[in-house]
Design a protein around this motif. Structure first.
Motif, PDB file in Angstrom:
ATOM      1  N   ARG A  50       0.847  -1.194   0.000  1.00  0.00           N
ATOM      2  CA  ARG A  50       0.000   0.000   0.000  1.00  0.00           C
ATOM      3  C   ARG A  50       0.881   1.240   0.000  1.00  0.00           C
ATOM      4  O   ARG A  50       1.864   1.312   0.757  1.00  0.00           O
ATOM      5  CB  ARG A  50      -0.944   0.027   1.206  1.00  0.00           C
ATOM      6  N   ARG A  51       0.544   2.185  -0.833  1.00  0.00           N
ATOM      7  CA  ARG A  51       1.325   3.409  -0.915  1.00  0.00           C
ATOM      8  C   ARG A  51       1.292   4.146   0.428  1.00  0.00           C
ATOM      9  O   ARG A  51       0.249   4.205   1.081  1.00  0.00           O
ATOM     10  CB  ARG A  51       0.773   4.335  -2.011  1.00  0.00           C
ATOM     11  N   ASP A  56      -4.002   1.887  -3.058  1.00  0.00           N
ATOM     12  CA  ASP A  56      -3.939   3.333  -2.855  1.00  0.00           C
ATOM     13  C   ASP A  56      -3.657   3.670  -1.399  1.00  0.00           C
ATOM     14  O   ASP A  56      -4.000   2.908  -0.478  1.00  0.00           O
ATOM     15  CB  ASP A  56      -5.262   3.985  -3.259  1.00  0.00           C
TER      16      ASP A  56
END
Length: 263
Positions: free
Chosen positions: A12-13, A57
């Motif tokens: 996950r960013r 995201d």
């Protein structure tokens, strides 16, 4: 080799809210741009082995959500959604569940109101699942996990994380089916009896959290003595910058869920 050979990973960013991430000691504010660069290098290393990497995201509502490992235990037979011991992180596990359901035929959940367990306290080997009791993982969480994976043929063994150490895997990692990389303070507890143990170099305890991912050992950059030991032992080592994640108690294993799902 199911404990270190994987076809998939989930990451996950990092979010801009990472500056509010949990930490035991304040060693400075993470630099988001540097962390994003390190994160890109990490994903590139995973993909270089041929694995499929799903990059989710960023979630601004959850400052620690880059550390996806704590949300689930992923095994070939199915996934188990965790119940994090940090209240601010409980929602992260719920957000991960649909992504796991899209890849797995079976997704189970830790559901007990008194059960707490995080993936950072779980080390899966070829023989067993070691779960370290810590400030984030309690006896009820360990017991519930043991019940959930029993019919998949797994034995769960409860061990104890050293005082002052956030997660069990802060101080150890799997190198292959028989070998553990560990700090002396953790191995001295006897929890790895029957395994071959490679000790991190004195003063380099912060690199004990590495990951074996297919043919690579991915370790944080900046620990030359331990790197030399691993290379001498025959491992293919890739170093990834971890300066910013380290400020919020994160390491190599924390940044991904690694698995080969069978539906």
């Amino acid at each position: 080799m199911r404990s270190y050979t994987f076809s998939h990973a989930i990451t996950r960013r990092p979010s801009a809210s990472i500056i509010a991430g949990l930490r035991a000691v304040d060693t400075g504010t993470p630099d988001l741009a540097v962390m994003q660069a390190h994160h890109a290098d990490y994903i590139a290393a995973l993909r270089s082995t041929g694995a499929q990497v799903l990059e989710l995201d960023a979630m601004e509502a959850f400052p620690d959500s880059v550390f996806v490992e704590d949300t689930a235990l992923c095994l070939p037979e199915g996934a188990v959604v965790m119940r994090p011991g940090a209240p601010s992180r409980l929602g992260e596990a719920a957000e991960m569940a649909p992504h796991l359901a899209a890849l797995y035929g079976v997704v189970r959940r830790i559901e007990g109101a008194d059960s707490f367990i995080e993936g950072g306290d779980i080390l899966t080997t070829e023989r067993e699942i070691l779960v370290g009791r810590s400030d984030r993982t309690n006896a009820a969480g360990v017991a519930e996990l043991a019940k959930l994976v029993a019919d998949w043929g797994y034995t769960v063994r409860e061990v104890f994380t050293p005082p002052g150490v956030l997660h069990f895997k802060t101080d150890c990692s799997l190198l292959d089916g028989d070998t553990i990389l560990s700090t002396k303070r953790l191995a001295d507890s006897g929890c790895f009896d029957g395994y071959k143990v490679i000790y991190v170099a004195d003063g380099e305890e912060a690199c004990a959290n590495t990951i074996r991912f297919n043919d690579l050992v991915i370790m944080p950059a900046g620990f030359p003595k331990t790197r030399a030991v691993l290379v001498q032992a025959g491992y293919k080592v890739v170093e990834i910058g971890n300066s910013e994640c380290a400020k919020i108690d994160g390491g190599m294993s924390c940044l991904s869920l690694r698995f080969s799902p069978t539906r």
